[in-house]
Design an enzyme around this catalytic site. Structure first.
Site, PDB file in Angstrom:
ATOM      1  N   GLU A 565      42.014  48.576  53.091  1.00 43.19           N
ATOM      2  CA  GLU A 565      42.402  47.161  52.994  1.00 43.19           C
ATOM      3  C   GLU A 565      42.101  46.418  54.293  1.00 43.19           C
ATOM      4  OE1 GLU A 565      42.838  46.124  50.164  1.00 43.19           O
ATOM      5  OE2 GLU A 565      43.175  48.081  49.247  1.00 43.19           O
ATOM      6  N   GLU A 594      33.170  45.734  48.236  1.00 44.86           N
ATOM      7  CA  GLU A 594      33.842  46.949  48.668  1.00 44.86           C
ATOM      8  C   GLU A 594      33.131  47.649  49.828  1.00 44.86           C
ATOM      9  OE1 GLU A 594      36.743  47.944  47.691  1.00 44.86           O
ATOM     10  OE2 GLU A 594      37.017  46.516  46.058  1.00 44.86           O
ATOM     11  N   HIS A 696      42.630  46.530  36.244  1.00 44.09           N
ATOM     12  CA  HIS A 696      41.396  46.131  36.912  1.00 44.09           C
ATOM     13  C   HIS A 696      40.479  45.342  35.982  1.00 44.09           C
ATOM     14  CE1 HIS A 696      42.206  48.851  40.254  1.00 44.09           C
ATOM     15  NE2 HIS A 696      41.141  48.394  40.852  1.00 44.09           N
ATOM     16  N   ILE A 697      40.319  45.819  34.762  1.00 43.73           N
ATOM     17  CA  ILE A 697      39.328  45.194  33.877  1.00 43.73           C
ATOM     18  C   ILE A 697      39.943  44.263  32.837  1.00 43.73           C
ATOM     19  CG2 ILE A 697      37.791  47.162  34.223  1.00 43.73           C
ATOM     20  CD1 ILE A 697      38.317  47.940  31.278  1.00 43.73           C
ATOM     21  N   ALA A 699      43.040  42.506  33.487  1.00 51.26           N
ATOM     22  CA  ALA A 699      43.860  41.480  34.119  1.00 51.26           C
ATOM     23  C   ALA A 699      43.443  41.264  35.562  1.00 51.26           C
ATOM     24  CB  ALA A 699      45.343  41.864  34.050  1.00 51.26           C
ATOM     25  N   GLY A 700      42.256  41.717  35.900  1.00 55.08           N
ATOM     26  CA  GLY A 700      41.774  41.596  37.266  1.00 55.08           C
ATOM     27  C   GLY A 700      40.340  41.123  37.280  1.00 55.08           C
ATOM     28  N   GLY A 701      39.679  41.266  38.393  1.00 52.00           N
ATOM     29  CA  GLY A 701      38.328  40.752  38.539  1.00 52.00           C
ATOM     30  C   GLY A 701      37.243  41.757  38.249  1.00 52.00           C
TER      31      GLY A 701
END
Length: 783
Positions: A565, A594, A696-697, A699-701
């Site tokens: 992070e 990333e 991740h897929i 509810a995320g980007g």
């Protein structure tokens, strides 16, 4: 992980962690871990950041190695009333709307959201009205006003998104549901503004184009692309349908996210018999007793209990890896893989609806699948992404088969009878790791106290990038007493700031880890007397809190997560780009974000770095040399298994978004099983419903983008290989190479295409060889 928050475009993101428990698989490199993903960096506002709305807090999380939307939920009338109770107090200052780089987190409450966001949206609609009526096709007349609009929105809505991740409550959920549709309308208006689109085209074709910088040209080109992807060319019924889809997708994503959080919180297993917790390390027993005490069991102790087990990762993972009680492991495992898959929290129908709507949206925009739509703004194409996944699968499969056979054989040699089940693998893999390398997470924890790890991490930042990180507690308001605030200095002057929220709080905080933007660097938004506004970031983790008067003692996996992070934060904070729409993590293709985070993970194993913080929290003695040697030796333990696990996540994601047709006889769970047949060496349980918590897929980007972790890992491994070639023991070479990494990967942000940035740093195109080599898979692949 990076978390895509409320940015105006796909280029605004965030990073985080969350996924299927790879229970018994070693997460990333060496830990047998049930999969926890890491949030990705939340990318900052570009024009269509509004579209992401606020659904979940993805994790670029880590682990996985992290957009939000509002949830279509039944809202308690009292909660709604509480959320809007202050709306009538029009004259009272609303801290949510303060124009500051350090938000008033200590004053902002759920009741400020509805009146604050509505005031904001009214303000921004008026600004857009004015801009559309008076727009001039120049940088100053078009792009700068849009940056001001987007920045204003990000700073307010970003706080709401942030609180949704770290300070959730029924009142906040009600408030978000109240204003989310209005927020999406603003995003759609910007995405489909024909006056603004025409102005961008005129700027691109006009006389000022030649005088724009390369960064400005890239911003304009990406804005034109995103107008098209946002539906600007649609008319009539097609436009109405597209907008309705966007609204529904936003609601579904938030509902998905909330269901996962609720299902995770709902499971609580109280244990009173010491035999039931046999094998659990002292740190886990202390946490379990502390959790029990919070639930009203006064006097709970690590030694005598009672102990409360939850599905929060710091509680769940030790059970899967250390509990001798096989029945307990099975119960907890089954609860974990079935989260949000039944009753009022069932995400199954939501997944089908999301996939159906995404496919319809893609067709409206002229794409054959949502995967192709997603790839339109990434480095990779669908073919290239799947080609990489297959190359890595082929290189890893034999090693993963061997991993499985070794654990099975070891378990049988220790008296276990029969074939290992999913709830056995992590337990026996950890026993084999202890036997093979004579090392365990619990043996290492005393040497990884959070204060010491932070000290070492900041020394590394100085060593590589010539910056100083110093505490700045008290200089900014905080949302929780555990949060820390830091300042980054360059040549003795402030360069950036960041918050660190390190500990798990399952009652209000989402799982995983992520980095997110508070404000980005910008020349346009500079305060009076300054050349630029300095960047500010959040870093959020979910490690074990301090227990029994001791500091937070970290697993090595948690050390890697913190480094991960911080890598995202460094790219945000050390940017030298002054154009706000391309500084830091903004305007970077999603499958490249990333790179710096995964790059930083490598340094946790570097001897000089590790010994800068690996000291016993009580005695101050350094990590014994023998322990370091064993840690290094165990680095690639079960790396084939972990590689396949990540490839499975990536492949399921692409299969669902490229070829799956909802409502035609096959379920998403059937697809998961079919993909597992080629990507895993152990068949998932028929009742496995990990997809219902795959935030991740859904509810995320990371929809049709989870492959990004591996795509970027190729880049990050190759980048770290530059330091290996220079010589990790050659301090001058390390500093010189670090300066080059800082001045390219970290400094250039989204002003240059990431493929070009990599070549500027490395001097050539990327290779998969360093990644396979770092994972101990090169010889296997060659064979």
């Amino acid at each position: 992980m990076m978390r895509a928050s409320v940015l105006l475009s796909k280029r605004c993101n965030t990073t985080w962690s969350a996924c299927r428990p790879i229970a018994f698989y070693h997460f990333h490199r060496s830990n047998p871990v049930t999969q926890v993903l890491v949030d990705s960096p939340r990318v900052a506002p570009s024009r269509r950041a509004f579209l992401t709305g606020l659904a979940t807090v993805p994790a670029v999380a880590f682990g996985a190695k992290r957009y939000f939307n509002s949830r279509d939920m039944t809202t308690d009338a009292a909660a709604v009333e509480a959320a809007v109770s202050t709306a009538a107090k029009a004259d009272a200052p609303n801290p949510l709307l303060e124009d500051v780089s350090f938000p008033k987190y200590d004053e902002i409450k759920s009741e400020h959201v509805v009146p604050g966001v509505r005031a904001l949206l009214s303000e921004l609609h008026a600004a857009i009205d004015k801009l559309e009526a008076e727009v001039v096709s120049t940088w100053a007349g078009l792009v700068e006003p849009l940056e001001r609009i987007g920045d204003r929105h990000q700073r307010v809505w970003g706080i709401v998104s942030h609180f949704k991740g770290v300070k959730d409550s029924p009142e906040l959920r009600a408030a978000v549901e109240e204003v989310q549709p209005e927020n999406v309308k603003l995003s759609l208006r910007l995405s489909q503004s024909k006056p603004l689109y025409s102005a961008f085209k005129a700027l691109r074709e006009g006389p000022e184009w030649a005088s724009l910088t390369s960064a400005q040209k890239r911003i304009v080109d990406n804005e034109l692309r995103d107008f098209v992807l946002g539906g600007v060319a649609l008319e009539g019924e097609a436009k109405e349908r597209f907008n309705a889809i966007q609204q529904e997708l936003t609601q579904l994503a938030t509902k998905f996210s909330n269901n996962v959080l609720d299902a995770t919180k709902a499971f609580k297993k109280l244990l009173t018999d010491p035999a039931d917790v046999a094998g659990l390390p002292a740190t886990s027993l202390g946490l379990a007793a502390q959790q029990a005490a919070r639930e009203g069991h006064e006097g709970a102790t690590a030694e005598k209990g009672p102990w409360l087990i939850t599905l929060d990762f710091p509680s769940y993972f030790p059970v899967m890896t250390h509990a001798k009680n096989r029945a307990l492991r099975e119960e907890v495992y089954r609860a974990y893989i079935s989260r949000a898959s039944a009753g009022d929290s069932d995400n199954g129908p939501i997944i089908e609806r999301i996939l159906e709507l995404r496919a319809e949206k893609a067709k409206l925009l002229g794409f054959d699948s949502f995967a192709e739509l997603s790839m339109a703004s990434k480095m990779a194409t669908l073919d290239k992404a799947e080609e990489l996944l297959e190359e890595l699968r082929s290189a890893s499969h034999a090693a993963a088969e061997k991993d499985k056979e070794e654990v099975q054989a070891f378990a049988n040699s220790q008296g276990f009878e029969g074939q290992l089940e999913w709830w056995d693998v992590s337990f026996w893999a950890e026993r084999l790791r202890e036997s093979k390398y004579n090392i365990s997470d619990e043996e290492l924890r005393p040497y990884f106290a959070l204060p010491n790890v932070l000290e070492g991490l900041f020394k590394l930042a100085n060593r590589l990038f010539d910056v100083d990180v110093v505490p700045a507690d008290g200089e900014a308001p905080l949302w929780h007493p555990d949060v820390r605030f830091f300042k980054v200095l360059k040549v003795g002057q402030p360069k950036a700031y960041f918050y660190l929220d390190p500990y798990s709080r399952p009652a209000e905080k989402r799982g995983g880890a992520w980095m997110a933007e508070v404000v980005g660097q910008s020349r346009l938004m500079a305060p009076p007397g300054a050349n630029v506004r300095l960047p500010v970031a959040h870093m959020v983790c979910n490690q074990m809190e301090p227990v029994g008067g001791k500091p937070s003692l970290m697993t090595f996996r948690e050390v890697e997560t913190l480094f991960h992070e911080f890598g995202h934060a460094l790219q945000h904070m050390l940017t030298e780009v002054t154009e706000g729409l391309a500084s830091g993590i903004r305007n970077i293709e999603w499958d490249a974000v990333e790179l710096p985070s995964q790059f930083m993970e490598n340094w946790a194993y570097d001897r000089a770095t590790l010994y800068s913080f690996a000291k016993h929290f009580e005695t101050g003695e350094p990590l014994p040399e023998e322990l370091y040697s064993r840690l290094k030796a165990a680095k690639n333990y079960r790396s084939g298994t972990m590689m396949l696990r990540q490839l499975h996540f990536s492949s399921v994601d692409l299969e669902l978004h490229a070829r799956f047709k909802p409502g035609q006889g096959k379920s998403v769970y059937d697809v998961d099983q079919e993909v597992a047949a080629r990507t895993l060496v152990m068949k998932p349980l028929p009742e496995d419903r990990f997809l219902c918590s795959f935030s991740h897929i859904f509810a995320g980007g990371y929809s049709a983008g989870y492959y990004s972790y591996k795509w970027a890992e190729v880049l990050s491994a190759d980048a770290f290989n530059a330091f290996e070639e220079a010589g990790l023991d050659d301090e001058a070479a390390v500093r010189d190479t670090g300066a080059r990494f800082r001045d390219t990967v970290l400094a250039l942000g989204g002003s240059v295409p990431p493929a070009d940035v990599f070549v500027r740093f490395r001097g050539r195109e990327p290779s998969t060889r360093p990644l396979l080599q770092h994972n101990g898979l090169l010889a296997v692949a060659a064979a």
